[in-house]
Design an enzyme around this catalytic site. Structure first.
Site, PDB file in Angstrom:
ATOM      1  N   CYS A  77     -24.604  16.187  13.159  1.00  0.00           N
ATOM      2  CA  CYS A  77     -25.308  17.287  12.440  1.00  0.00           C
ATOM      3  C   CYS A  77     -24.421  18.363  11.685  1.00  0.00           C
ATOM      4  CB  CYS A  77     -26.393  18.130  13.447  1.00  0.00           C
ATOM      5  SG  CYS A  77     -27.684  18.405  12.361  1.00  0.00           S
ATOM      6  N   HIS A 165     -29.459  13.612  15.816  1.00  0.00           N
ATOM      7  CA  HIS A 165     -28.890  14.145  17.100  1.00  0.00           C
ATOM      8  C   HIS A 165     -29.035  12.919  18.280  1.00  0.00           C
ATOM      9  CE1 HIS A 165     -28.395  18.236  16.468  1.00  0.00           C
ATOM     10  NE2 HIS A 165     -29.378  18.287  15.718  1.00  0.00           N
ATOM     11  N   GLU A 167     -27.959  12.901  21.158  1.00  0.00           N
ATOM     12  CA  GLU A 167     -28.129  13.422  22.609  1.00  0.00           C
ATOM     13  C   GLU A 167     -29.836  13.447  23.101  1.00  0.00           C
ATOM     14  OE1 GLU A 167     -27.547  16.957  19.859  1.00  0.00           O
ATOM     15  OE2 GLU A 167     -27.052  14.904  20.062  1.00  0.00           O
TER      16      GLU A 167
END
Length: 507
Positions: A77, A165, A167
């Site tokens: 990002c 993202h 994660e």
């Protein structure tokens, strides 16, 4: 020494989740501020986090890319935007903030980073800027319909940028992408296992402590118990456990905790210091002041106890990684969420050094290590309980009467969870005494009494949490029991806030 990955934090709310994903793949990682002085030769790879900042901000966080030239880099990002901008690409303000689910519309095949990534795979976007043009020497590797440059790579080195993202839970193949980076790109093997941690920790503790003796504060919870078992394995009877009754424990907790340590081979002494804590908290309402007063009083108690043991030169603590992250502003742009009584060092007058064997672990990792150390389930499965105890579940000033009231309420709630087989479905639960009264009717009389908020959450490690969807019938029965059995309470509410944006505890 284990393989290590460095996560440079630019202040993203998701940085801790990056660390969790890396740890889940059995690779050790550390989070450090983007502007910290770091020995890069310790790390085999670097991950750049997201950020609430824009690369166009005057004070936008920066990183020395030249220092990273010899390392594989995954930029997420803001990190990806920073990489693109730094090397001559074009980053523009998005017409509208791109937030939420998106689908991959193009995936570069034959690229190791993309192995196992499906066309149409869901990803999670959260950004206000977009990469409009890549620098020379970079090419697109992933796209969505709305974000043409959703992923890119350098042609001459193992540097990768992704706009989404990987994660977060909503990126369905994020773990695959992270695995590809760690194993296929970086060539890591995944040597971060509970047994490896135990062996390394015991070895390091033996070297650090030598023939010294350690005093350790025990709470009956997972963190301090696992810390005690690790220290006990390293130094045996030279570990002295102290369980302090601070007057802020749950009902019957003092007796139950002392009983739970029987049979584990630990030297444990109980100390009743209730009045000292009540005196220290008198008149305090600000949660930070309450935490600091409790922390100082704990230190005073341990200082007094350690003076009776002149051979003790270390204070053991069950500090875990989230305590460190949340208590110290590890990312430059962020603010400290809370102080923690285990974090921040000792006052000069206390002549003990600190040893924290769990400082690098997340909560779920602590439990796995505890299981491998042979701790019983009644300790491993115990809900987390805050170090400051009920003091941060009583909003406003602390009195012994308020503590006793909340103990009764909490006992009804927790006992009901256990009796109904719901305790192990909840990660953490507790009751909060609010600093407001509400009007009620009991019999023919008007009442004006206390309000209780019940809190129960599901989580993995406490870094994020969702409110637990307990059955309505259960909540109704608990509310009824509390109001009928605890004098001074006439209203019960249920907290349905998630973390983020809320925290698990109210203070």
């Amino acid at each position: 020494m284990h393989e290590q990955v460095l996560i440079l934090d630019f202040g993203s709310q998701y940085t801790q989740l990056i660390a969790r994903r890396v740890r889940e793949l059995h690779v050790y990682c550390e989070i450090h501020p983007y502007n910290a002085d770091i020995q890069l030769d310790r790390y085999q790879a670097v991950i750049l986090s997201g950020s609430p900042h824009s690369v166009h901000d005057v004070d936008a966080p920066q990183v020395d890319f030249k220092a990273l030239e010899q390392k594989p880099v995954l930029a997420v990002c803001y990190g990806a935007q920073l990489m693109a901008s730094h090397f001559g690409g074009k980053v523009i303000r998005s017409a509208t903030r791109e937030y939420g689910r998106a689908k991959l519309s193009a995936v570069q095949m034959g690229e190791p980073m993309n192995e196992g990534i499906s066309l149409g795979s869901q990803v999670w976007m959260s950004h206000g800027d977009s990469i409009a043009e890549l620098p020379s020497g970079y090419e697109i590797s992933l796209s969505t319909d709305q974000v043409p440059i959703a992923g890119f790579k350098a042609l001459d080195r193992n540097w990768f940028g992704i706009q989404f993202h990987p994660e977060v839970y909503h990126t369905t193949e994020g773990k695959v992408l992270m695995s590809n980076f760690l194993f296929k790109v970086c060539g890591l093997t995944g040597d971060w296992t509970p047994d490896a941690f135990i062996d390394q920790s015991v070895h390091e503790l033996k070297e650090m402590l030598g023939n010294d003796e350690v005093i350790l504060g025990l709470s009956g919870g997972v963190d301090s118990s696992v810390a005690a078992m690790l220290l006990h394995r390293a130094i045996g009877p030279r570990l002295h456990g102290i369980f302090v009754d601070n007057g802020l424990l749950r009902k019957y907790e003092y007796e139950e905790v002392l009983e739970s340590y029987k049979g584990l081979g630990l030297n444990v002494k109980g100390v009743n210091s209730r009045q000292a804590f009540y005196d220290a908290l008198k008149g305090l309402q600000d949660p930070e002041l309450k935490r600091k007063a409790i922390g100082k009083t704990f230190i005073d108690v341990f200082d007094h106890e350690s003076k009776a043991m002149p051979e003790v030169s270390w204070l053991g603590q069950g500090t875990i990684y989230p305590d460190v992250i949340e208590s110290v502003s590890v990312n430059g742009p962020s603010q400290t969420i809370k102080s923690h009584h285990n974090v921040g060092g000792l006052p000069d007058y206390m002549k003990l050094k600190v040893v924290e064997p769990l400082r690098s672990l997340f909560k779920d990792e602590v439990r796995v290590v505890g299981k491998n150390l042979g701790l019983p389930d009644h300790i491993l499965d115990r809900h987390p309980f805050p170090g400051p105890g009920l003091a941060i579940r009583i909003l406003g000033d602390i009195t012994e009467e308020k503590v006793q009231l909340l103990q009764e309420v909490d006992h009804i709630f927790i006992s009901s969870l256990k009796n109904q087989g719901l305790y192990n479905e909840v990660w953490q639960a507790g009751a909060i005494l609010l600093p407001v009264n509400s009007v009620g009717v009991m019999g023919d009389e008007r009442t004006y009494e206390k309000v209780i908020a019940l809190r129960a959450v599901t989580s993995t490690d406490g870094m994020t949490a969702d409110w637990c969807h307990l059955p309505y019938e259960f909540l109704a029965q608990v509310s009824n029991d509390i109001i009928n059995k605890v004098k001074g309470v006439n209203r019960v509410v249920y907290d349905i806030s998630s973390k983020p944006p809320a925290t698990i505890e109210w203070e």
